[in-house]
Design a protein around this motif. Structure first.
Motif, PDB file in Angstrom:
ATOM      1  N   ALA A 158       1.717  23.643  -2.522  1.00  0.00           N
ATOM      2  CA  ALA A 158       1.833  22.340  -1.881  1.00  0.00           C
ATOM      3  C   ALA A 158       3.258  22.161  -1.367  1.00  0.00           C
ATOM      4  CB  ALA A 158       1.473  21.237  -2.868  1.00  0.00           C
ATOM      5  N   ALA A 159       3.468  21.123  -0.588  1.00  0.00           N
ATOM      6  CA  ALA A 159       4.768  20.899   0.040  1.00  0.00           C
ATOM      7  C   ALA A 159       5.891  20.740  -0.978  1.00  0.00           C
ATOM      8  CB  ALA A 159       4.708  19.678   0.954  1.00  0.00           C
ATOM      9  N   GLN A 189      -5.449  22.356   4.778  1.00  0.00           N
ATOM     10  CA  GLN A 189      -5.323  22.386   3.323  1.00  0.00           C
ATOM     11  C   GLN A 189      -4.086  21.651   2.816  1.00  0.00           C
ATOM     12  OE1 GLN A 189      -5.911  26.439   1.603  1.00  0.00           O
ATOM     13  NE2 GLN A 189      -6.200  27.088   3.714  1.00  0.00           N
ATOM     14  N   GLN A 190      -3.162  21.326   3.734  1.00  0.00           N
ATOM     15  CA  GLN A 190      -1.857  20.775   3.344  1.00  0.00           C
ATOM     16  C   GLN A 190      -1.185  21.694   2.325  1.00  0.00           C
ATOM     17  OE1 GLN A 190      -0.185  17.540   4.454  1.00  0.00           O
ATOM     18  NE2 GLN A 190      -1.489  18.359   6.088  1.00  0.00           N
ATOM     19  N   ARG A 191      -1.111  22.957   2.693  1.00  0.00           N
ATOM     20  CA  ARG A 191      -0.497  23.979   1.860  1.00  0.00           C
ATOM     21  C   ARG A 191       0.388  24.889   2.715  1.00  0.00           C
ATOM     22  NH1 ARG A 191      -2.036  21.016  -1.381  1.00  0.00           N
ATOM     23  NH2 ARG A 191      -3.205  21.393  -3.331  1.00  0.00           N
ATOM     24  N   GLY A 239       6.417  21.745   8.258  1.00  0.00           N
ATOM     25  CA  GLY A 239       5.212  21.413   7.511  1.00  0.00           C
ATOM     26  C   GLY A 239       5.318  20.032   6.905  1.00  0.00           C
ATOM     27  N   TRP A 269       2.426  26.742   7.636  1.00  0.00           N
ATOM     28  CA  TRP A 269       1.894  25.496   7.078  1.00  0.00           C
ATOM     29  C   TRP A 269       0.483  25.286   7.611  1.00  0.00           C
ATOM     30  CZ3 TRP A 269       2.702  22.227   3.261  1.00  0.00           C
ATOM     31  CH2 TRP A 269       2.026  20.998   3.284  1.00  0.00           C
ATOM     32  N   VAL A 283      -2.385  22.734   8.156  1.00  0.00           N
ATOM     33  CA  VAL A 283      -2.591  21.286   8.180  1.00  0.00           C
ATOM     34  C   VAL A 283      -3.912  20.888   7.529  1.00  0.00           C
ATOM     35  CG1 VAL A 283      -1.142  20.935  10.211  1.00  0.00           C
ATOM     36  CG2 VAL A 283      -3.569  21.401  10.520  1.00  0.00           C
ATOM     37  N   VAL A 334       3.055  16.459   5.508  1.00  0.00           N
ATOM     38  CA  VAL A 334       2.026  15.582   6.080  1.00  0.00           C
ATOM     39  C   VAL A 334       2.305  15.249   7.532  1.00  0.00           C
ATOM     40  CG1 VAL A 334       0.943  13.312   5.895  1.00  0.00           C
ATOM     41  CG2 VAL A 334       1.450  14.618   3.817  1.00  0.00           C
TER      42      VAL A 334
END
Length: 292
Positions: free
Chosen positions: A40-41, A23-25, A244, A19, A21, A246
């Protein structure tokens, strides 16, 4: 707690969830088919790259849109934009029966990765540390199937497993030098159900989470090595885990659709999917980048 399939791409051998942090990918790989995925998550925005070789693991690089990847014949730098690999080191070019497998980066930007015998029968593998300056160091040897490298929250303890020994090992880890010493048994995995130790991660409280491949479970071990919690997964061949989302409170779990050797069991219709486990009440640690 809720377990859901977020991407069902039927990876032959899903591995190495990372994960990011920034790119939040989430990144993960298909070891046998030589693919790298990013999404994405919630599984949207799926992207795929083909590295054209078997791939064991990856760690994103500190500079640029790239990663260090453990391919079957060596360690490479992969440029996502150019879709190109560049060789960094080929530590086992004289051992054609081996390939590189699981690896992760520490907070000083080193990539710690192990190799394995492709038939998972001979202790011909080693544990390596690739430093940001390109130098390669052997940390341990006599390994059949390297899996699960990860660190305690303060990085003073390094965890690692040779899958078929049944043991998860702990080492004293010197974060200043990257040396791993004083190997001992941290926990012994119950293999009575045919399962074994695969990918691992550590949460913010110092508990170790382990994918029990072929047994269809995720085990959580306390810092003293005692079994603390077990999750039953919808497939038997779960392969690796990573927190992972947010708030780093979602446990992502990879799985395999096709066992690499005929002696391993088949599985249900969700085999090869990427799963997300919500509502565990714990938080993970951010992944580090190579070359930081």
């Amino acid at each position: 707690m809720r377990i859901r399939s977020v991407v069902d791409v039927k990876t032959s051998l899903g591995e190495s969830p990372v994960w990011d942090v920034e790119q939040q990918r989430l990144y993960w790989v298909d070891s046998m088919d030589g693919r790298v995925f990013r999404a994405a998550a919630d599984g949207t925005g799926l992207e795929t790259w083909d590295v054209r070789r078997k791939i064991g693991s990856l760690a994103l690089t500190a500079n640029g849109d790239g990663a260090v990847v453990a391919l079957d014949d060596g360690l490479y730098r992969f440029d996502f934009a150019a879709d190109r690999v560049e060789l960094l080191a080929a530590p086992e070019k004289d051992v054609p029966s081996n390939r590189l497998n699981d690896g992760k980066a520490d907070s000083r930007g080193r990539f710690v990765v192990g190799s394995m015998d492709t038939l998972e029968a001979s202790p011909s593998g080693r544990l390596y540390r690739l430093d940001p300056d390109g130098s390669l160091h052997v940390l341990d040897d006599g390994i059949t199937c390297s899996n699960g490298p990860c660190w305690s929250p303060d990085e003073s303890t390094f965890y690692f497993a040779d899958t078929w020994t049944g043991d998860i090992w702990a080492y004293d880890y010197d974060i200043a030098t990257g040396n791993a010493t004083n190997r001992r048994v941290f926990a012994t995995v119950d293999t009575a159900d045919g399962g074994a130790c695969d990918g691992m991660t550590v949460d913010a409280d110092g508990f170790l989470w382990q994918a029990h491949v072929y047994g269809g479970k995720i085990h959580r071990y306390a810092p003293d090595g005692t079994l603390d919690r077990t999750l039953d997964m919808p497939v038997r061949k779960v392969t690796s885990v990573m927190f992972g989302g947010v708030d780093l409170d979602v446990l992502f779990v990879t799985s395999m659709a096709r066992p690499p050797l005929p002696r391993f069991p088949e599985d249900g219709p969700q085999r090869g999917a990427l799963f997300a486990v919500d509502g565990l009440g714990v938080h993970g640690l951010p992944a580090h980048r190579f070359g930081a």
